[in-house]
Design a protein around this motif. Structure first.
Motif, PDB file in Angstrom:
ATOM      1  N   PRO A 192       0.793  -1.224   0.000  1.00  8.96           N
ATOM      2  CA  PRO A 192       0.000   0.000   0.000  1.00  8.96           C
ATOM      3  C   PRO A 192       0.835   1.288   0.000  1.00  8.96           C
ATOM      4  CG  PRO A 192      -0.977  -1.590   1.460  1.00  8.96           C
ATOM      5  CD  PRO A 192       0.363  -2.154   1.034  1.00  8.96           C
ATOM      6  N   ASN A 193       2.159   1.165   0.168  1.00  8.39           N
ATOM      7  CA  ASN A 193       3.041   2.325   0.112  1.00  8.39           C
ATOM      8  C   ASN A 193       3.806   2.401  -1.209  1.00  8.39           C
ATOM      9  OD1 ASN A 193       2.447   3.103   2.815  1.00  8.39           O
ATOM     10  ND2 ASN A 193       3.688   1.364   3.467  1.00  8.39           N
ATOM     11  N   VAL A 194       3.490   1.540  -2.136  1.00  4.79           N
ATOM     12  CA  VAL A 194       4.252   1.410  -3.383  1.00  4.79           C
ATOM     13  C   VAL A 194       3.382   1.739  -4.589  1.00  4.79           C
ATOM     14  CG1 VAL A 194       5.425  -0.289  -4.864  1.00  4.79           C
ATOM     15  CG2 VAL A 194       5.761  -0.351  -2.392  1.00  4.79           C
ATOM     16  N   TRP A 195       3.980   2.411  -5.564  1.00  7.27           N
ATOM     17  CA  TRP A 195       3.347   2.581  -6.874  1.00  7.27           C
ATOM     18  C   TRP A 195       3.819   1.399  -7.710  1.00  7.27           C
ATOM     19  CZ3 TRP A 195       3.392   8.245  -8.960  1.00  7.27           C
ATOM     20  CH2 TRP A 195       2.815   9.090  -8.013  1.00  7.27           C
ATOM     21  N   LEU A 196       2.895   0.610  -8.206  1.00  5.44           N
ATOM     22  CA  LEU A 196       3.227  -0.618  -8.916  1.00  5.44           C
ATOM     23  C   LEU A 196       2.716  -0.526 -10.353  1.00  5.44           C
ATOM     24  CD1 LEU A 196       4.451  -3.454  -8.391  1.00  5.44           C
ATOM     25  CD2 LEU A 196       2.139  -4.240  -7.902  1.00  5.44           C
ATOM     26  N   GLY A 197       3.578  -0.893 -11.307  1.00  6.45           N
ATOM     27  CA  GLY A 197       3.180  -0.812 -12.703  1.00  6.45           C
ATOM     28  C   GLY A 197       3.614  -2.017 -13.509  1.00  6.45           C
ATOM     29  N   VAL A 198       3.010  -2.151 -14.684  1.00  2.00           N
ATOM     30  CA  VAL A 198       3.382  -3.192 -15.626  1.00  2.00           C
ATOM     31  C   VAL A 198       3.595  -2.575 -17.000  1.00  2.00           C
ATOM     32  CG1 VAL A 198       2.221  -5.109 -14.435  1.00  2.00           C
ATOM     33  CG2 VAL A 198       0.976  -3.782 -16.148  1.00  2.00           C
ATOM     34  N   SER A 199       4.463  -3.210 -17.780  1.00  3.78           N
ATOM     35  CA  SER A 199       4.679  -2.806 -19.168  1.00  3.78           C
ATOM     36  C   SER A 199       3.688  -3.533 -20.057  1.00  3.78           C
ATOM     37  CB  SER A 199       6.100  -3.159 -19.621  1.00  3.78           C
ATOM     38  OG  SER A 199       7.046  -2.406 -18.915  1.00  3.78           O
ATOM     39  N   VAL A 200       3.049  -2.781 -20.933  1.00  4.60           N
ATOM     40  CA  VAL A 200       2.119  -3.353 -21.906  1.00  4.60           C
ATOM     41  C   VAL A 200       2.455  -2.706 -23.249  1.00  4.60           C
ATOM     42  CG1 VAL A 200      -0.287  -3.705 -22.555  1.00  4.60           C
ATOM     43  CG2 VAL A 200       0.343  -3.614 -20.131  1.00  4.60           C
ATOM     44  N   GLU A 201       3.212  -3.409 -24.060  1.00  3.59           N
ATOM     45  CA  GLU A 201       3.657  -2.837 -25.321  1.00  3.59           C
ATOM     46  C   GLU A 201       2.803  -3.273 -26.516  1.00  3.59           C
ATOM     47  OE1 GLU A 201       5.519  -4.516 -23.154  1.00  3.59           O
ATOM     48  OE2 GLU A 201       6.258  -6.333 -24.113  1.00  3.59           O
ATOM     49  N   ASP A 202       2.012  -4.326 -26.321  1.00  9.58           N
ATOM     50  CA  ASP A 202       1.171  -4.813 -27.416  1.00  9.58           C
ATOM     51  C   ASP A 202      -0.033  -5.560 -26.837  1.00  9.58           C
ATOM     52  OD1 ASP A 202       2.243  -7.298 -26.619  1.00  9.58           O
ATOM     53  OD2 ASP A 202       3.760  -7.254 -28.192  1.00  9.58           O
ATOM     54  N   ARG A 203      -0.946  -5.950 -27.699  1.00  8.96           N
ATOM     55  CA  ARG A 203      -2.188  -6.600 -27.253  1.00  8.96           C
ATOM     56  C   ARG A 203      -1.941  -7.938 -26.560  1.00  8.96           C
ATOM     57  NH1 ARG A 203      -7.273  -4.906 -30.421  1.00  8.96           N
ATOM     58  NH2 ARG A 203      -6.629  -2.910 -31.277  1.00  8.96           N
ATOM     59  N   LYS A 204      -0.917  -8.654 -26.960  1.00  7.51           N
ATOM     60  CA  LYS A 204      -0.686  -9.969 -26.357  1.00  7.51           C
ATOM     61  C   LYS A 204      -0.289  -9.870 -24.886  1.00  7.51           C
ATOM     62  CE  LYS A 204       4.117 -10.843 -27.388  1.00  7.51           C
ATOM     63  NZ  LYS A 204       5.113 -11.404 -28.208  1.00  7.51           N
ATOM     64  N   ASN A 205       0.099  -8.699 -24.422  1.00  8.38           N
ATOM     65  CA  ASN A 205       0.487  -8.519 -23.023  1.00  8.38           C
ATOM     66  C   ASN A 205      -0.548  -7.770 -22.191  1.00  8.38           C
ATOM     67  OD1 ASN A 205       3.121  -9.809 -22.944  1.00  8.38           O
ATOM     68  ND2 ASN A 205       3.728  -8.218 -24.387  1.00  8.38           N
ATOM     69  N   MET A 206      -1.744  -7.620 -22.716  1.00  6.54           N
ATOM     70  CA  MET A 206      -2.778  -6.886 -21.978  1.00  6.54           C
ATOM     71  C   MET A 206      -3.278  -7.637 -20.749  1.00  6.54           C
ATOM     72  SD  MET A 206      -4.721  -4.737 -24.952  1.00  6.54           S
ATOM     73  CE  MET A 206      -5.896  -4.045 -23.832  1.00  6.54           C
ATOM     74  N   ASP A 207      -3.015  -8.951 -20.663  1.00  4.21           N
ATOM     75  CA  ASP A 207      -3.419  -9.698 -19.468  1.00  4.21           C
ATOM     76  C   ASP A 207      -2.691  -9.199 -18.221  1.00  4.21           C
ATOM     77  OD1 ASP A 207      -0.975 -10.714 -20.494  1.00  4.21           O
ATOM     78  OD2 ASP A 207      -1.310 -12.658 -19.535  1.00  4.21           O
ATOM     79  N   ARG A 208      -1.573  -8.542 -18.398  1.00  2.83           N
ATOM     80  CA  ARG A 208      -0.824  -7.985 -17.273  1.00  2.83           C
ATOM     81  C   ARG A 208      -1.645  -6.937 -16.512  1.00  2.83           C
ATOM     82  NH1 ARG A 208       4.916  -6.917 -20.395  1.00  2.83           N
ATOM     83  NH2 ARG A 208       5.450  -9.111 -20.706  1.00  2.83           N
ATOM     84  N   ILE A 209      -2.536  -6.254 -17.220  1.00  5.98           N
ATOM     85  CA  ILE A 209      -3.333  -5.198 -16.578  1.00  5.98           C
ATOM     86  C   ILE A 209      -4.228  -5.794 -15.501  1.00  5.98           C
ATOM     87  CG2 ILE A 209      -5.032  -3.365 -16.934  1.00  5.98           C
ATOM     88  CD1 ILE A 209      -3.941  -3.137 -19.835  1.00  5.98           C
TER      89      ILE A 209
END
Length: 159
Positions: free
Chosen positions: A20-37
């Motif tokens: 809860p103290n961290v900003w967390l992100g994922v890389s999504v460069e194309d449609r095949k990686n949208m499951d990361r969201i």
């Protein structure tokens, strides 16, 4: 603290009170990686963000529920792939509609626009005429060289 995770199978196995103290992100460069969201959305964090860089194709509709920030950019460096500015505009417009902060980091080494497209987000047809931006900054990071409508650098509200 900000963390960007590229591995879609990321799980946090330590003290969950830390996140809860961290900003967390994922890389999504194309449609095949949208499951990361969706995996990101399931992880507790002070703020969740998407890094759409290098953005390699239009992502279509994004579900920005629970996402506080989107960072977008084209690819730079040797072998950089072309970057259609319409892809960034699509993400920017969806962020505006969702109330999500949008940060255009760079347009990359090979930004282009479809000539006469009217900023259509659909993929260009074969043989569509394109216009590449002429840049002095080979990474495309100088905002003054970009079209005015994508010179957007918003930050999420601190929590």
């Amino acid at each position: 603290v900000s963390l960007a995770i590229n591995e879609p199978k990321f799980t946090y196995e330590h003290d969950p009170a830390f996140l809860p103290n961290v900003w967390l992100g994922v890389s999504v460069e194309d449609r095949k990686n949208m499951d990361r969201i969706e995996l990101l959305r399931e992880t507790p964090a002070a703020l969740r963000f998407l890094s759409l860089e290098p953005l390699l194709e239009d992502l279509g509709r994004l579900d920005l529920t629970g996402i506080g920030w989107v960072i977008c950019g084209g690819e730079s460096g040797p072998g950089a792939r072309p970057f259609d500015l319409a892809w960034a505009r699509n993400a920017r417009d969806q962020c505006a509609a969702a109330g999500t902060a949008f940060f255009m980091k760079q347009v990359g080494a090979k930004p282009y626009e479809i000539v006469g497209s009217g900023f259509d987000y659909a993929a260009p047809s074969q043989g569509s005429p394109v216009s590449y931006l002429k840049l002095r900054d080979r990474k495309g990071g100088t905002m003054e060289e970009w079209p005015e409508d994508i010179r957007v650098r918003q930050f999420p509200e601190a929590r």
